[in-house]
Design a protein around this motif. Structure first.
Motif, short mmCIF file in Angstrom:
data_model
loop_
_atom_site.label_atom_id
_atom_site.label_comp_id
_atom_site.label_asym_id
_atom_site.label_seq_id
_atom_site.Cartn_x
_atom_site.Cartn_y
_atom_site.Cartn_z
N GLY A 95 -16.78 19.37 6.46
CA GLY A 95 -16.07 20.41 7.19
C GLY A 95 -16.57 21.80 6.84
O GLY A 95 -16.55 22.70 7.69
N THR A 96 -17.02 21.99 5.60
CA THR A 96 -17.54 23.30 5.22
C THR A 96 -18.86 23.63 5.95
O THR A 96 -19.00 24.76 6.45
N PRO A 97 -19.81 22.70 6.07
CA PRO A 97 -20.98 23.01 6.91
C PRO A 97 -20.60 23.30 8.35
O PRO A 97 -21.18 24.19 8.98
N SER A 98 -19.62 22.57 8.87
CA SER A 98 -19.15 22.83 10.23
C SER A 98 -18.55 24.24 10.33
O SER A 98 -18.75 24.95 11.32
N GLY A 99 -17.82 24.65 9.29
CA GLY A 99 -17.28 26.00 9.27
C GLY A 99 -18.37 27.06 9.26
O GLY A 99 -18.27 28.09 9.94
N PHE A 100 -19.43 26.81 8.51
CA PHE A 100 -20.58 27.73 8.47
C PHE A 100 -21.23 27.85 9.85
O PHE A 100 -21.48 28.96 10.33
N LEU A 101 -21.48 26.71 10.49
CA LEU A 101 -22.09 26.73 11.82
C LEU A 101 -21.23 27.50 12.81
O LEU A 101 -21.72 28.31 13.60
N THR A 102 -19.93 27.24 12.76
CA THR A 102 -19.01 27.88 13.70
C THR A 102 -18.94 29.38 13.45
O THR A 102 -18.88 30.17 14.41
N GLU A 103 -18.96 29.79 12.20
CA GLU A 103 -18.92 31.22 11.90
C GLU A 103 -20.17 31.92 12.44
O GLU A 103 -20.09 33.05 12.96
N LEU A 104 -21.32 31.27 12.34
CA LEU A 104 -22.53 31.85 12.92
C LEU A 104 -22.36 32.09 14.41
O LEU A 104 -22.71 33.16 14.93
N ILE A 105 -21.84 31.09 15.12
CA ILE A 105 -21.65 31.20 16.56
C ILE A 105 -20.65 32.31 16.88
O ILE A 105 -20.89 33.17 17.75
N ARG A 106 -19.52 32.31 16.21
CA ARG A 106 -18.45 33.26 16.52
C ARG A 106 -18.87 34.70 16.22
O ARG A 106 -18.46 35.63 16.92
N LYS A 107 -19.68 34.90 15.19
CA LYS A 107 -20.09 36.25 14.84
C LYS A 107 -21.26 36.76 15.68
O LYS A 107 -21.37 37.96 15.93
N ARG A 108 -22.11 35.85 16.16
CA ARG A 108 -23.33 36.29 16.84
C ARG A 108 -23.21 36.24 18.36
O ARG A 108 -24.02 36.85 19.06
N SER A 109 -22.24 35.52 18.87
CA SER A 109 -22.13 35.38 20.32
C SER A 109 -21.71 36.70 20.97
O SER A 109 -20.85 37.42 20.47
N LYS A 110 -22.33 36.98 22.11
CA LYS A 110 -21.96 38.16 22.90
C LYS A 110 -21.05 37.78 24.06
O LYS A 110 -20.45 38.66 24.70
N ASP A 111 -20.93 36.50 24.36
CA ASP A 111 -20.19 36.06 25.54
C ASP A 111 -18.98 35.20 25.20
O ASP A 111 -18.36 34.63 26.11
N LEU A 112 -18.63 35.07 23.93
CA LEU A 112 -17.54 34.19 23.53
C LEU A 112 -16.19 34.87 23.77
O LEU A 112 -15.93 35.95 23.23
N SER A 113 -15.34 34.23 24.58
CA SER A 113 -14.02 34.79 24.84
C SER A 113 -13.12 34.61 23.63
O SER A 113 -13.37 33.75 22.76
N ASP A 114 -12.06 35.41 23.56
CA ASP A 114 -11.10 35.27 22.45
C ASP A 114 -10.48 33.87 22.45
O ASP A 114 -10.25 33.28 21.38
N LYS A 115 -10.22 33.34 23.64
CA LYS A 115 -9.62 32.01 23.75
C LYS A 115 -10.54 30.94 23.17
O LYS A 115 -10.12 30.11 22.36
N ASN A 116 -11.80 30.97 23.58
CA ASN A 116 -12.74 29.96 23.09
C ASN A 116 -13.08 30.17 21.62
O ASN A 116 -13.33 29.20 20.89
N SER A 117 -13.08 31.40 21.17
CA SER A 117 -13.28 31.66 19.75
C SER A 117 -12.18 31.01 18.92
O SER A 117 -12.44 30.40 17.88
N ALA A 118 -10.95 31.11 19.41
CA ALA A 118 -9.82 30.50 18.71
C ALA A 118 -9.91 28.98 18.74
O ALA A 118 -9.58 28.31 17.75
N ILE A 119 -10.39 28.42 19.86
CA ILE A 119 -10.54 26.96 19.95
C ILE A 119 -11.59 26.47 18.96
O ILE A 119 -11.41 25.45 18.29
N LEU A 120 -12.69 27.21 18.85
CA LEU A 120 -13.73 26.83 17.89
C LEU A 120 -13.19 26.86 16.47
O LEU A 120 -13.41 25.92 15.69
N LYS A 121 -12.48 27.92 16.15
CA LYS A 121 -11.93 28.06 14.80
C LYS A 121 -10.92 26.95 14.51
O LYS A 121 -10.91 26.37 13.41
N GLU A 122 -10.09 26.62 15.50
CA GLU A 122 -9.04 25.62 15.32
C GLU A 122 -9.60 24.22 15.10
O GLU A 122 -9.02 23.41 14.37
#
Length: 338
Positions: A174-201
């Protein structure tokens, strides 16, 4: 397919290029499944994901490789903490000495020849790591630190309940998955707040699912080769059988219901992972495709293991057919949708 070199900033001298070449080869050597999918991801996250995976593999090797001699718990913990000291304090005076100690210990501490080679050549992995920007390095080290904490906890604690299993799988996958997700959430220019929350959840479910598939599939191998048990102890108490006795077909009547418990527990993560994949923005379609391949192969493996006595009595771990594998690779998102 994006170039791995694109993930490294402009200071790509000959030494750094050689280190990148080593990392590419090491990835192919130590993980066929992730070697297949990591190169699919986008250029701006490709390098950190590859190096993060290799560093996690080194940490995991110190944690559970059986070694070429008996390795004490204290030696394992010392090596794991030394690796983290190197990553957290790369400019410290003692860092070079610690790297030399760990690479020099590989012949004794690591039996698997592929992992041994990785430990011996960790300088190449660290060289690429050092080329990343400070924010990326901080993210990588923070998640590895969490992994190290949890791995050490379960070196001293058995998995007894499904809650224990969830916690163990979080720390190792789960920690590697958290790392991957943080990369996406921090670097994405098109990620909506809703989808960002879904990824985090749901980021945890992605890692837990893949790890549980491996734990179920490798039950026989873990007992025979490593003498390690990751299936919850309460199941063996419930059916009044020792884990190693399940490898005897006289206990098939107890083995198969226990297998059902494990498969059902893993299946609870399927819908959250689907939600996770669907929330990944299109700008990271390559990452989504790679994650979908790993997920779809996991789902297919679970299906293959259902009511399959070979999990306990087969000569090799259960695998999906070549036809299923080819279908998944050709259209992973279609497989997930179905």
């Amino acid at each position: 397919m994006p170039s791995l070199y694109g993930a490294v900033k402009s200071k790509t001298g000959e030494l750094l290029q050689d280190s990148m070449e080593y990392c590419k080869g090491a990835l192919q050597s130590v993980s066929r499944s992730f070697a297949l999918t990591i190169p699919l991801v986008e250029e701006n996250i490709l390098g950190p994901i590859m190096v993060g995976y290799l560093e996690a593999r080194i940490l995991d090797t110190f944690e559970d490789d059986i070694g070429r001699r008996e390795i004490s718990l204290e030696e394992r913990i010392e090596a794991m903490n030394m690796l983290m000291d190197i990553l957290e304090n790369p400019n410290a005076e003692s860092t070079k000495e610690k790297i030399d100690i760990l690479t020099g210990s590989a012949d004794e501490m690591v039996q698997n020849p592929k992992y041994r080679d990785l430990v011996k050549n960790m300088k190449s992995v660290l060289a690429v790591h050092s080329s990343f920007d400070e924010a990326t390095k901080e993210c990588m080290v923070r998640w590895l630190k969490e992994m190290n904490f949890g791995m050490q906890k379960f070196l001293k604690q058995e998995v007894y309940s499904f809650d224990d299993l969830d916690e163990y799988c979080y720390y190792v996958a789960g920690t590697p998955s958290g790392f991957l997700t943080e990369l996406i959430r921090k670097r994405s220019k098109d990620l909506s707040d809703k989808n960002s929350a879904i990824l985090k959840e749901n980021e945890r479910d992605f890692g837990l699912f893949l790890q549980k598939v491996n734990i179920i599939r490798d039950f026989r191998e873990d007992i025979l080769d490593n003498e390690k048990i990751f299936w919850p102890g309460f199941l063996f108490e419930k059916y009044q059988v020792k884990p190693e006795k399940l490898l005897n077909d006289i206990n098939e009547g107890k083995a198969m219901p226990i297998l059902d418990y494990m498969l059902d527990n893993a299946c609870k993560h399927i819908e959250p992972v689907k939600a996770y994949l669907n929330a990944i923005p299109d700008e990271y379609a390559g990452f989504r495709a790679g994650a979908a391949v790993n997920f779809a192969m996991g789902v297919a493996t679970l299906d293959t293991m259902r009511s399959n006595r070979d999990v306990f009595f087969g000569d090799k771990p259960v695998k999906i057919s070549h036809e299923s594998r080819d279908n998944i690779i050709s259209d992973p998102l279609g497989f997930v949708s179905n």
